[in-house]
Design an enzyme around this catalytic site. Structure first.
Site, PDB file in Angstrom:
ATOM      1  CB  SER A  62      -0.945  -0.074   1.212  1.00 39.50           C
ATOM      2  OG  SER A  62      -1.941   0.895   1.174  1.00 39.50           O
ATOM      3  CG  HIS A 107      -4.793  -1.372  -1.768  1.00 34.05           C
ATOM      4  ND1 HIS A 107      -5.587  -0.364  -1.297  1.00 34.05           N
ATOM      5  CD2 HIS A 107      -3.802  -1.533  -0.862  1.00 34.05           C
ATOM      6  CE1 HIS A 107      -5.109   0.058  -0.134  1.00 34.05           C
ATOM      7  NE2 HIS A 107      -4.014  -0.625   0.146  1.00 34.05           N
TER       8      HIS A 107
END
Length: 181
Positions: free
Chosen positions: A74, A97
């Site tokens: 992330s 993501h």
């Protein structure tokens, strides 16, 4: 955590961990360090805190080399991409993501505000990724459709890392075979 010219970012990305990391790197630069190794193993976390660290890294007067260990996920993966040199250990992974916002109980007005802010943050992240990799903005948008895990070999192909760290025994094998490259 600090060790000579190495800093370890091995926690979720938060205001506290970013401030501590920046303070450590500033202290090292004041002491005359010209190259900092930033070891990263983090599940990610706060986008705004992570972007603050990205800004610091990209404006630092010394070379900052990131070394990915384990899973760099992330926002931690975006921080990794912002470093001057990016090295991944053989078994490390980057995970990317789309930005997550709100909770199921968030009022609609607040959710709309969060959504608009998140779109701006996502645009910044797409810009960073397209500057720091071989990927187009469209390809990055495709990546954000779902969670994606990228191993060291694929990360190198995509321009997300510069080098894959060899094991000592792999280096030994190459030397014995006469290949010292």
């Amino acid at each position: 955590m600090k060790n000579k010219n190495s800093v370890y970012l091995v926690a979720p990305i938060s205001d506290e961990t970013v401030v501590a990391t920046i303070a450590t790197m500033e202290e090292m630069m004041r002491e005359g360090t010209h190259r900092i190794k930033l070891y990263i193993a983090s599940p990610g976390g706060s986008v705004s805190a992570g972007l603050a660290l990205c800004d610091f890294i990209r404006s630092a007067p010394c070379k900052i080399t990131a070394i990915a260990m384990g899973c760099v996920a992330s926002m931690a993966a975006i921080i990794f991409l912002c470093c001057d040199e990016k090295i991944m250990l053989k078994n490390s992974t980057l995970m990317l993501h789309d930005i997550l916002i709100g909770t199921p109980s968030t009022p609609i007005i607040k959710a709309e505000t969060q959504f608009e802010y998140s779109k701006k943050l996502k645009a910044k992240i797409v810009d960073i990724m397209s500057e720091r990799t071989k990927l187009s903005a469209d390809k990055i948008e495709d990546i954000f459709v779902r969670d994606i895990y990228i191993d060291a070999i694929d990360a190198k192909k995509l321009g997300m890392c510069d080098h894959i760290k060899e094991y000592k025994d792999d280096k030994y094998k190459k030397d014995k075979e006469g290949d010292t490259s």
